[in-house]
Each structure stands twice: as C-alpha cells, then as structure tokens.
Design a protein around this motif. Structure first.
Motif, PDB file in Angstrom:
ATOM      1  N   LEU A 100      18.068  17.644 -22.268  1.00 26.06           N
ATOM      2  CA  LEU A 100      17.026  16.998 -21.146  1.00 26.06           C
ATOM      3  C   LEU A 100      15.655  16.999 -21.446  1.00 26.06           C
ATOM      4  CD1 LEU A 100      18.696  19.497 -18.036  1.00 26.06           C
ATOM      5  CD2 LEU A 100      18.992  17.066 -18.293  1.00 26.06           C
ATOM      6  N   ALA A 101      15.414  17.855 -22.451  1.00 25.28           N
ATOM      7  CA  ALA A 101      13.931  17.893 -23.058  1.00 25.28           C
ATOM      8  C   ALA A 101      13.869  16.519 -23.428  1.00 25.28           C
ATOM      9  CB  ALA A 101      13.535  19.100 -23.870  1.00 25.28           C
ATOM     10  N   VAL A 102      14.825  16.142 -24.518  1.00 26.73           N
ATOM     11  CA  VAL A 102      14.572  14.737 -25.402  1.00 26.73           C
ATOM     12  C   VAL A 102      14.699  13.519 -24.106  1.00 26.73           C
ATOM     13  CG1 VAL A 102      15.972  13.364 -26.822  1.00 26.73           C
ATOM     14  CG2 VAL A 102      15.585  15.714 -27.357  1.00 26.73           C
ATOM     15  N   ILE A 103      15.450  13.765 -23.361  1.00 26.58           N
ATOM     16  CA  ILE A 103      15.308  12.468 -22.274  1.00 26.58           C
ATOM     17  C   ILE A 103      14.276  12.550 -21.786  1.00 26.58           C
ATOM     18  CG2 ILE A 103      16.463  11.454 -20.052  1.00 26.58           C
ATOM     19  CD1 ILE A 103      19.154  12.738 -21.221  1.00 26.58           C
ATOM     20  N   GLY A 104      13.756  13.530 -21.104  1.00 29.39           N
ATOM     21  CA  GLY A 104      12.415  13.618 -20.416  1.00 29.39           C
ATOM     22  C   GLY A 104      11.244  12.860 -21.130  1.00 29.39           C
ATOM     23  N   LEU A 105      11.244  13.623 -22.449  1.00 29.65           N
ATOM     24  CA  LEU A 105       9.947  13.380 -23.297  1.00 29.65           C
ATOM     25  C   LEU A 105      10.154  11.882 -23.730  1.00 29.65           C
ATOM     26  CD1 LEU A 105       9.892  16.058 -25.529  1.00 29.65           C
ATOM     27  CD2 LEU A 105       7.842  15.502 -24.204  1.00 29.65           C
ATOM     28  N   THR A 106      11.269  11.296 -23.885  1.00 31.93           N
ATOM     29  CA  THR A 106      11.557   9.746 -24.296  1.00 31.93           C
ATOM     30  C   THR A 106      10.944   8.937 -23.056  1.00 31.93           C
ATOM     31  OG1 THR A 106      13.277  10.479 -25.749  1.00 31.93           O
ATOM     32  CG2 THR A 106      13.341   7.859 -25.012  1.00 31.93           C
ATOM     33  N   VAL A 107      11.504   9.433 -21.856  1.00 28.68           N
ATOM     34  CA  VAL A 107      11.052   8.524 -20.757  1.00 28.68           C
ATOM     35  C   VAL A 107       9.628   8.770 -20.532  1.00 28.68           C
ATOM     36  CG1 VAL A 107      11.307   8.651 -18.094  1.00 28.68           C
ATOM     37  CG2 VAL A 107      13.446   8.811 -19.457  1.00 28.68           C
ATOM     38  N   ALA A 108       8.893   9.719 -20.641  1.00 29.43           N
ATOM     39  CA  ALA A 108       7.396   9.785 -20.600  1.00 29.43           C
ATOM     40  C   ALA A 108       6.759   9.119 -21.467  1.00 29.43           C
ATOM     41  CB  ALA A 108       6.997  11.239 -20.662  1.00 29.43           C
ATOM     42  N   LEU A 109       7.113   9.104 -22.948  1.00 26.52           N
ATOM     43  CA  LEU A 109       6.694   8.351 -23.766  1.00 26.52           C
ATOM     44  C   LEU A 109       6.820   6.742 -23.637  1.00 26.52           C
ATOM     45  CD1 LEU A 109       7.252  10.258 -26.942  1.00 26.52           C
ATOM     46  CD2 LEU A 109       5.181  10.069 -25.897  1.00 26.52           C
ATOM     47  N   THR A 110       8.017   6.465 -23.062  1.00 27.76           N
ATOM     48  CA  THR A 110       8.305   4.896 -22.922  1.00 27.76           C
ATOM     49  C   THR A 110       7.305   4.481 -21.816  1.00 27.76           C
ATOM     50  OG1 THR A 110      10.443   5.140 -23.730  1.00 27.76           O
ATOM     51  CG2 THR A 110      10.290   3.369 -22.166  1.00 27.76           C
ATOM     52  N   TYR A 111       6.978   5.185 -20.649  1.00 31.65           N
ATOM     53  CA  TYR A 111       6.386   4.941 -19.515  1.00 31.65           C
ATOM     54  C   TYR A 111       4.922   4.882 -19.996  1.00 31.65           C
ATOM     55  CZ  TYR A 111       3.820   5.228 -15.152  1.00 31.65           C
ATOM     56  OH  TYR A 111       2.896   5.024 -14.154  1.00 31.65           O
ATOM     57  N   MET A 112       4.327   5.611 -20.644  1.00 31.45           N
ATOM     58  CA  MET A 112       3.043   5.618 -21.217  1.00 31.45           C
ATOM     59  C   MET A 112       3.055   4.188 -22.000  1.00 31.45           C
ATOM     60  SD  MET A 112       1.581   9.329 -21.990  1.00 31.45           S
ATOM     61  CE  MET A 112       2.745   9.803 -23.449  1.00 31.45           C
ATOM     62  N   ASN A 113       4.065   3.953 -22.818  1.00 26.80           N
ATOM     63  CA  ASN A 113       3.626   2.831 -23.769  1.00 26.80           C
ATOM     64  C   ASN A 113       4.011   1.336 -22.782  1.00 26.80           C
ATOM     65  OD1 ASN A 113       3.268   3.624 -26.447  1.00 26.80           O
ATOM     66  ND2 ASN A 113       5.450   3.744 -26.842  1.00 26.80           N
ATOM     67  N   PHE A 114       4.666   1.568 -21.756  1.00 24.70           N
ATOM     68  CA  PHE A 114       4.852   0.533 -20.817  1.00 24.70           C
ATOM     69  C   PHE A 114       3.615   0.220 -20.052  1.00 24.70           C
ATOM     70  CE2 PHE A 114       5.937  -1.185 -16.746  1.00 24.70           C
ATOM     71  CZ  PHE A 114       6.560  -2.320 -17.070  1.00 24.70           C
ATOM     72  N   ARG A 115       2.961   1.219 -19.579  1.00 24.58           N
ATOM     73  CA  ARG A 115       1.831   1.238 -18.930  1.00 24.58           C
ATOM     74  C   ARG A 115       0.514   0.643 -19.621  1.00 24.58           C
ATOM     75  NH1 ARG A 115       1.149   0.556 -13.864  1.00 24.58           N
ATOM     76  NH2 ARG A 115      -0.871   1.960 -14.125  1.00 24.58           N
ATOM     77  N   GLY A 116       0.536   0.973 -20.812  1.00 21.63           N
ATOM     78  CA  GLY A 116      -0.634   0.349 -21.895  1.00 21.63           C
ATOM     79  C   GLY A 116      -1.715   1.374 -22.344  1.00 21.63           C
ATOM     80  N   LEU A 117      -2.435   0.843 -23.344  1.00 16.70           N
ATOM     81  CA  LEU A 117      -3.388   1.786 -24.030  1.00 16.70           C
ATOM     82  C   LEU A 117      -4.268   2.609 -23.053  1.00 16.70           C
ATOM     83  CD1 LEU A 117      -4.145   2.520 -26.752  1.00 16.70           C
ATOM     84  CD2 LEU A 117      -5.598   0.680 -26.865  1.00 16.70           C
ATOM     85  N   THR A 118      -4.717   2.164 -22.052  1.00 15.92           N
ATOM     86  CA  THR A 118      -5.352   2.894 -20.992  1.00 15.92           C
ATOM     87  C   THR A 118      -4.708   4.191 -20.741  1.00 15.92           C
ATOM     88  OG1 THR A 118      -6.489   1.020 -20.286  1.00 15.92           O
ATOM     89  CG2 THR A 118      -6.864   2.692 -19.022  1.00 15.92           C
ATOM     90  N   THR A 119      -3.518   4.136 -20.200  1.00 15.12           N
ATOM     91  CA  THR A 119      -2.820   5.321 -19.735  1.00 15.12           C
ATOM     92  C   THR A 119      -2.353   6.267 -20.960  1.00 15.12           C
ATOM     93  OG1 THR A 119      -1.673   4.053 -18.285  1.00 15.12           O
ATOM     94  CG2 THR A 119      -0.676   6.325 -18.682  1.00 15.12           C
ATOM     95  N   VAL A 120      -2.247   5.795 -22.367  1.00 16.14           N
ATOM     96  CA  VAL A 120      -2.153   6.781 -23.268  1.00 16.14           C
ATOM     97  C   VAL A 120      -3.360   7.531 -23.772  1.00 16.14           C
ATOM     98  CG1 VAL A 120      -1.570   6.732 -25.831  1.00 16.14           C
ATOM     99  CG2 VAL A 120      -0.289   5.120 -24.262  1.00 16.14           C
ATOM    100  N   GLY A 121      -4.371   6.560 -23.629  1.00 14.56           N
ATOM    101  CA  GLY A 121      -5.853   7.071 -23.968  1.00 14.56           C
ATOM    102  C   GLY A 121      -6.009   8.269 -22.944  1.00 14.56           C
ATOM    103  N   TRP A 122      -6.010   8.070 -21.549  1.00 19.13           N
ATOM    104  CA  TRP A 122      -6.072   9.236 -20.691  1.00 19.13           C
ATOM    105  C   TRP A 122      -5.362  10.422 -20.774  1.00 19.13           C
ATOM    106  CZ3 TRP A 122     -10.505   9.694 -18.036  1.00 19.13           C
ATOM    107  CH2 TRP A 122     -11.137   8.754 -17.756  1.00 19.13           C
ATOM    108  N   VAL A 123      -4.297  10.143 -21.176  1.00 16.07           N
ATOM    109  CA  VAL A 123      -3.104  11.417 -21.455  1.00 16.07           C
ATOM    110  C   VAL A 123      -3.750  12.076 -22.694  1.00 16.07           C
ATOM    111  CG1 VAL A 123      -0.802  11.878 -22.285  1.00 16.07           C
ATOM    112  CG2 VAL A 123      -1.066  10.351 -20.262  1.00 16.07           C
ATOM    113  N   ALA A 124      -4.198  11.369 -23.852  1.00 16.59           N
ATOM    114  CA  ALA A 124      -4.893  12.015 -24.930  1.00 16.59           C
ATOM    115  C   ALA A 124      -5.840  12.815 -24.567  1.00 16.59           C
ATOM    116  CB  ALA A 124      -5.014  10.883 -25.795  1.00 16.59           C
ATOM    117  N   VAL A 125      -6.776  12.215 -23.734  1.00 20.90           N
ATOM    118  CA  VAL A 125      -8.042  13.067 -23.216  1.00 20.90           C
ATOM    119  C   VAL A 125      -7.657  14.227 -22.557  1.00 20.90           C
ATOM    120  CG1 VAL A 125      -9.880  12.837 -21.739  1.00 20.90           C
ATOM    121  CG2 VAL A 125      -9.632  11.035 -23.498  1.00 20.90           C
ATOM    122  N   LEU A 126      -6.755  14.025 -21.579  1.00 22.39           N
ATOM    123  CA  LEU A 126      -6.341  15.195 -20.852  1.00 22.39           C
ATOM    124  C   LEU A 126      -5.695  16.283 -21.660  1.00 22.39           C
ATOM    125  CD1 LEU A 126      -4.708  13.527 -17.533  1.00 22.39           C
ATOM    126  CD2 LEU A 126      -6.734  14.936 -17.760  1.00 22.39           C
TER     127      LEU A 126
END
Length: 68
Positions: free
Chosen positions: A36-62
């Motif tokens: 479940l953790a692998v699936i959850g992390l994979t979905v989260a990372l895929t979503y961030m990559n799909f949303r783009g660099l701005t989303t990845v940047g905000w998550v990194a800042v947070l």
C-alpha cells in the motif's frame, strides 16, 4: 524516451524510500503495508509529475519548511 525515464524514476523512488524507512518502521518491511505504501507513493509522485514543475516545487518547499 523522456516518458520512459519518468516511469522508471517514479517506480524506483518509492521502493528506495521505503527501504530507508523500514529501519525505523518495521511494518514497512513486507506484506500489505509495504504494498500500500509503494502504491500510494507511486500515485503521489506520478500526480506531481503530471501536474508539472510548479506543483513539485511547492511540495519541495513545504517539505523543506517542515524540516528542523
């Protein structure tokens, strides 16, 4: 080729991260919690990559802001 690189990268990071965490959280060693953790992390990372660099940047800042 860029898409393949992203797929491999998104598959690799959750597994490496959970291998790091399992020393502190033994429940993540195997079984359903790890799956479940692998699936959850994979979905989260895929979503961030799909949303783009701005989303990845905000998550990194947070994540960096919560670090002490």
């Amino acid at each position: 080729m860029k898409w393949l690189s992203g797929v491999v990268d998104n598959a690799l990071h959750p597994v490496l991260f959970l291998d790091y965490l399992k020393s502190g959280i033994p429940a993540l060693c195997d079984g359903y919690p790890r799956i479940l953790a692998v699936i959850g992390l994979t979905v989260a990372l895929t979503y961030m990559n799909f949303r783009g660099l701005t989303t990845v940047g905000w998550v990194a800042v947070l994540l960096g802001a919560n670090r002490k």
